[in-house]
Design a protein around this motif. Sequence first.
Motif, mmCIF file in Angstrom:
data_model
loop_
_atom_site.group_PDB
_atom_site.id
_atom_site.type_symbol
_atom_site.label_atom_id
_atom_site.label_comp_id
_atom_site.label_asym_id
_atom_site.label_seq_id
_atom_site.Cartn_x
_atom_site.Cartn_y
_atom_site.Cartn_z
ATOM 1 N N GLY A 117 -38.503 3.082 29.124
ATOM 2 C CA GLY A 117 -39.871 3.119 28.626
ATOM 3 C C GLY A 117 -40.352 4.554 28.577
ATOM 4 N N LEU A 119 -44.079 7.310 28.168
ATOM 5 C CA LEU A 119 -45.524 7.527 28.149
ATOM 6 C C LEU A 119 -45.790 8.794 27.350
ATOM 7 N N TYR A 141 -49.241 3.780 35.487
ATOM 8 C CA TYR A 141 -49.254 3.653 34.031
ATOM 9 C C TYR A 141 -48.165 2.666 33.611
ATOM 10 N N LYS A 142 -48.553 1.713 32.720
ATOM 11 C CA LYS A 142 -47.586 0.773 32.165
ATOM 12 C C LYS A 142 -46.678 1.485 31.173
ATOM 13 N N GLU A 144 -44.281 1.983 27.932
ATOM 14 C CA GLU A 144 -44.340 1.493 26.554
ATOM 15 C C GLU A 144 -43.024 1.824 25.851
ATOM 16 N N ASP A 145 -42.776 1.121 24.763
ATOM 17 C CA ASP A 145 -41.649 1.472 23.919
ATOM 18 C C ASP A 145 -42.124 2.454 22.842
ATOM 19 N N ASN A 147 -42.943 1.962 19.870
ATOM 20 C CA ASN A 147 -43.992 1.406 19.006
ATOM 21 C C ASN A 147 -45.307 1.202 19.741
ATOM 22 N N GLY A 148 -45.387 1.594 21.009
ATOM 23 C CA GLY A 148 -46.612 1.436 21.778
ATOM 24 C C GLY A 148 -46.773 0.084 22.415
ATOM 25 N N VAL A 149 -45.716 -0.764 22.405
ATOM 26 C CA VAL A 149 -45.777 -2.086 23.016
ATOM 27 C C VAL A 149 -45.434 -1.963 24.496
ATOM 28 N N LYS A 150 -46.229 -2.618 25.335
ATOM 29 C CA LYS A 150 -45.986 -2.581 26.766
ATOM 30 C C LYS A 150 -44.654 -3.241 27.088
ATOM 31 N N GLU A 154 -43.593 0.092 35.691
ATOM 32 C CA GLU A 154 -44.748 0.979 35.823
ATOM 33 C C GLU A 154 -44.297 2.312 36.411
#
Length: 771
Positions: A117, A119, A141-142, A144-145, A147-150, A154
């Motif tokens: 992932g 950030l 912070y979660k 993301e890939d 494309n901004g998908v969670k 974390e």
Amino acid sequence: MPPKENPKEDYTLKVTSPDIGGRTVIGSDKLTLVEQRQFLYVRIVRASGLPVNNTTGTCNPFVELRIGNYKGTSRCFEETSNPEWNEVYAFTRDRLQGGRLEILVRNKESAINEIIGHLSFDLGNIPTRFPPDSPLAPQWYKLEDRNGVKVVGELMLAVWIGNQADDAFSVAWHSDAAAVSGKSVSNTRSNVYLSPVLWYLRIQVIAAQDLAPADKNRKPEAYVKAVLGNLVLRTTGSKDKNLNPTWNEEVMFVAAEPFDDPLILSVEDKMGANKEACLGRSVIPLHQVEKRLLPQPIGDQWINLEKHVAEGEEKREVKFASRLHLRIFLDGVYHVFDEPTYYSSDLRATSPMLCPEKIGVLELGILKAEGLLPTKSKDGRGTTDAYCVAKYGRKWVRTSTIVDSYAPKWNEQYYWDVYDPYTVVTIGVFDNYHLQAGDKNGGTRDPRLGKVRIRLSTLETGRIYTHSYPLIVLQPNGLKKMGELHLAVKFSCNNWINLFHTYSQPLLPMMHYLKPLSVYQLDSLRHQANHILSLRLGRADPPLRREVVEYMLDTGLNKWSLRRAKANCERVMACLSGIVVLWRQFDQIRHWKNSAITILSYSLFVAMVMSPNLVLPTFFLATFVLGVWCFPKRPRHPPHMDTRLSHAETAQPDELDEEFDTFPSSKQGEALKTRYDRLRGIAGRLMIMIGDLATQLERIHALVSWRDPRATAMFLIFCLIACFLVHKVQFKYLVLAAWTYTMRPPRLRVGIPSIPQNFLRRLPAKTDSML
């Protein structure tokens, strides 16, 4: 490109005007002495709930930071989904080219590093934090890939913009050292070191009782051997060759806190040329030894000696009645020298009860260096990885290492408490040869690039000095300028009464004058202290290596140098030049070169003789006027290395080769013979000068020794006549008559030595008795 040398400006001190000040430092209301540099700080704390690889079923996470052309990588954890890094990364803001910070969490695999992932942060939205603000708290912070998908997982981190006064600066990975990786990163960080507290360990050996020698048919030749660490000291053999010998001798060590090594005392019997037998020994932990904190006597004591008896391969301890009478204590009423006396940065006694009050604060800003010369090669080109080391008192500081730069910028500021203005702060510049583990430079010494000394008593209080100091290194092939070091120095006084009071106090603790140590003892103990500091500071992380410590402490300053001998002779002649000039002017006056000046001088002298109460007031007034007249011409800059005064520019290659030779000498053959003959010539001229001085002093002594009975009788008759004459005539008239005779016109002079000179030269001396 490496700088080109400019012979016209090689060794001059230049005034600089850096953009310093304007922001406060932690816990201080004073302005900084360095240029403000902003950094993008990223603190990676930990990750949680990271997914495993579907193929291998493992997760070996690490973090990768990207911004522009810079990339930083954390260490990798194996087979864990909840790694904890606690690492800080610092990117120099004025060198950043990109507008976004990307943080990638990867899974280290054999072929590719899979991205778990990421950030992304916009640099324009990152908060600023400057001391004395509290540290920024890290947040979760979660991930993301692209494309901004969670995604699963974390990451806890904190991102902020700060300066070099931030707490994280000294522990961070810096983008300026991006080429350094692995364990070598610690060698690039700035650090503060403290020298261990040094004590004089004094062992006064008095006597022994009831020794039990192995051979009872011979009288033992006993002596005491003391061992502390890897240092061994011995007393002389006792003159009492019996079972109760006496010595009344003292041996001294330098011991450092914490006291790791015990003291081992043993009584040895010298059996032959290379044979000795132990008659008993005792192991004494130093933390049990009494400390002398005030100048008070310490009592003596008896200690039991133990003997080791070998039985086959095993040894057993057998106690017997032998005892050793001694006085042992850790002496804290002296100052332990680790530097040359003239270059000392601390003159306090070891005992905290004898420590004087603080008189001020020394602030040092290490700004940058310019024009550094390359000392090693990398990828077919010269390079320099420079860092600075500063020492004052027990506190050592080391700046960060700027990698691959001929003009490194540090902008780091440090503080020291000042207890005596007659002290020196030393700043040295070195090239870091330990940045890549396993490379060809890994086992070599860090070469020196130059050194700067600043004496605090030459600084005006409250004034900020900003100068560019030449970095000069004397090498066997001649003098070489390695670059320039830009510094900002300020000495602030918070207690003017104590400051002025220090000028009336002894330079060293009281016991150095009441019971002084010999020059040989001080020199030996200083070398012990240097060895201890080299070992202790070399075990720090990052270490201060032995060559750095020895260069900062001037370990080899007492070696013979013909260059320094010439320089010291010229210094003496320069100090005496004023007396020579006054004598020449007086000689012109008394020979009436200018009649008006001669008459004026004679009239002033007559006035002084007739009114002697005006002599001292006139002298002090003249001295005051002279000081006021010199005030506009006072030095405005700190002193620096003077190559002409040091004879460094005119030194011959053979003289420098001799100065850098080892001790004992590593030379052989004709070179060693030439140096020996030259030293014999210098020593011969010095011997003649000392002999002439001794002859003149012995002639004065011969005035009343009756070695020449006629001369002594004539001198005594003269003294008797002079006694009645001085008693009857006032002293001022005698002085006036002597001055009139001295100032007589040239017509009344004869160009031959005076009667007292002729009489003194005819007196005998012990030169006749010399072989």
